[in-house]
Design a protein around this motif. Structure first.
Motif, PDB file in Angstrom:
ATOM      1  N   GLU A  28     -10.280   7.882  -8.092  1.00 41.17           N
ATOM      2  CA  GLU A  28      -9.511   8.663  -7.134  1.00 41.17           C
ATOM      3  C   GLU A  28     -10.007   8.454  -5.715  1.00 41.17           C
ATOM      4  OE1 GLU A  28      -9.815  12.622  -8.505  1.00 41.17           O
ATOM      5  OE2 GLU A  28      -8.248  12.415 -10.056  1.00 41.17           O
ATOM      6  N   SER A  85      -7.717   6.985  -2.669  1.00 38.70           N
ATOM      7  CA  SER A  85      -7.521   7.688  -1.392  1.00 38.70           C
ATOM      8  C   SER A  85      -7.948   6.832  -0.213  1.00 38.70           C
ATOM      9  CB  SER A  85      -8.299   9.000  -1.404  1.00 38.70           C
ATOM     10  OG  SER A  85      -9.687   8.766  -1.533  1.00 38.70           O
ATOM     11  N   ASN A 142      -5.500   5.552   2.904  1.00 42.54           N
ATOM     12  CA  ASN A 142      -5.811   5.777   4.324  1.00 42.54           C
ATOM     13  C   ASN A 142      -5.786   4.475   5.100  1.00 42.54           C
ATOM     14  OD1 ASN A 142      -6.192   8.536   3.878  1.00 42.54           O
ATOM     15  ND2 ASN A 142      -8.395   8.279   3.397  1.00 42.54           N
TER      16      ASN A 142
END
Length: 259
Positions: free
Chosen positions: A247, A251, A255
């Motif tokens: 995870e 993420s 970004n």
């Protein structure tokens, strides 16, 4: 009289039982015309040193043999036997545990080790492929819930026979229902990490019941339970760690694409 003195010496010095005599005052032993006096307080071993004077009829060879035999005679209570290193060194916990595993019945050992394969294979396969699979993680949670329920219900089978050392009382039977309840709660969590943590708690409680509260279990079973619980807990924590790492990577990649 002098001719009979040597048998008297042998009987006095070497054929009497060994004991200590305490001389508390002046002591006088006469042999022929010779006089020997002890006035000090001492402990005189009757076997090691006889206080009779040397007989004139003894030849030098006999005197030398008598001294040599008295020289090699020692007090038995002064000798301290040093124990061997192998006798004083106790085996470690790991060695005793491995011996207990070898003494366990082969069906119980092999089936228990085979039951750990689904736990260890899930994080191992995901780590090799470098990808987190939610389906595999959920399958591991389901298998863990079934295993915890089996470990909890095993106490019923131990407490119900009439000749069992564990009585079918509220303590034993009620404790066996707690691990299945926790396993059911683990399946209700939507997050795999929460389910894995709940199963770790349930496995710890079941291990505490089997090892501490029921000491009548055989030693090989306790060692097998400790090893199995350790593998299951590490596998569940590894799956949760892989999920968290996946995870975080996802993420970070999002970004980067947004920037």
């Amino acid at each position: 009289d002098k001719a009979n003195m040597f048998p008297l010496l042998q009987r006095c010095c070497f054929h009497t039982p060994f004991k200590l005599q305490k001389s508390t005052g002046p002591r006088l032993l006469l042999h022929g015309k010779n006089k020997i006096t002890w006035s000090s307080v001492s402990l005189c071993p009757q076997r090691d040193a006889c206080h009779l004077s040397r007989s004139p009829s003894l030849n030098p060879a006999s005197v030398y043999a008598t001294k040599l035999q008295a020289f090699h005679t020692s007090l038995p209570f002064l000798k301290k036997k040093t124990p061997r290193e192998s006798e004083t060194k106790d085996p470690g916990i790991l060695q005793r545990s491995m011996k207990s595993l070898k003494d366990s019945p082969k069906p119980a050992l092999y089936l228990s080790l085979a039951g750990l394969i689904p736990f260890a294979s899930v994080p191992l396969s995901m780590a090799i492929q470098g990808t987190y699979y939610p389906e595999l993680a959920f399958a591991q949670i389901m298998y863990g819930a079934v295993t915890v329920s089996f470990l909890g219900g095993m106490r019923w089978g131990f407490a119900l026979p009439e000749n069992s050392p564990a009585k079918p009382d509220w303590m034993n039977l009620a404790n066996s229902t707690i691990p299945p309840l926790l396993a059911w709660q683990a399946l209700l969590f939507k997050d795999i990490t929460h389910g894995a943590i709940m199963l770790v708690i349930a496995l710890g409680i079941a291990l505490h019941y089997d090892v501490s509260l029921l000491p009548t279990y055989p030693r090989w079973f306790k060692v097998l339970r400790v090893v199995g619980t350790l593998v299951m807990v590490l596998s569940l924590l590894a799956t949760a760690a892989l999920k968290t790492f996946s995870e975080s990577q996802l993420s970070d990649s999002r970004n980067k694409w947004q920037n």
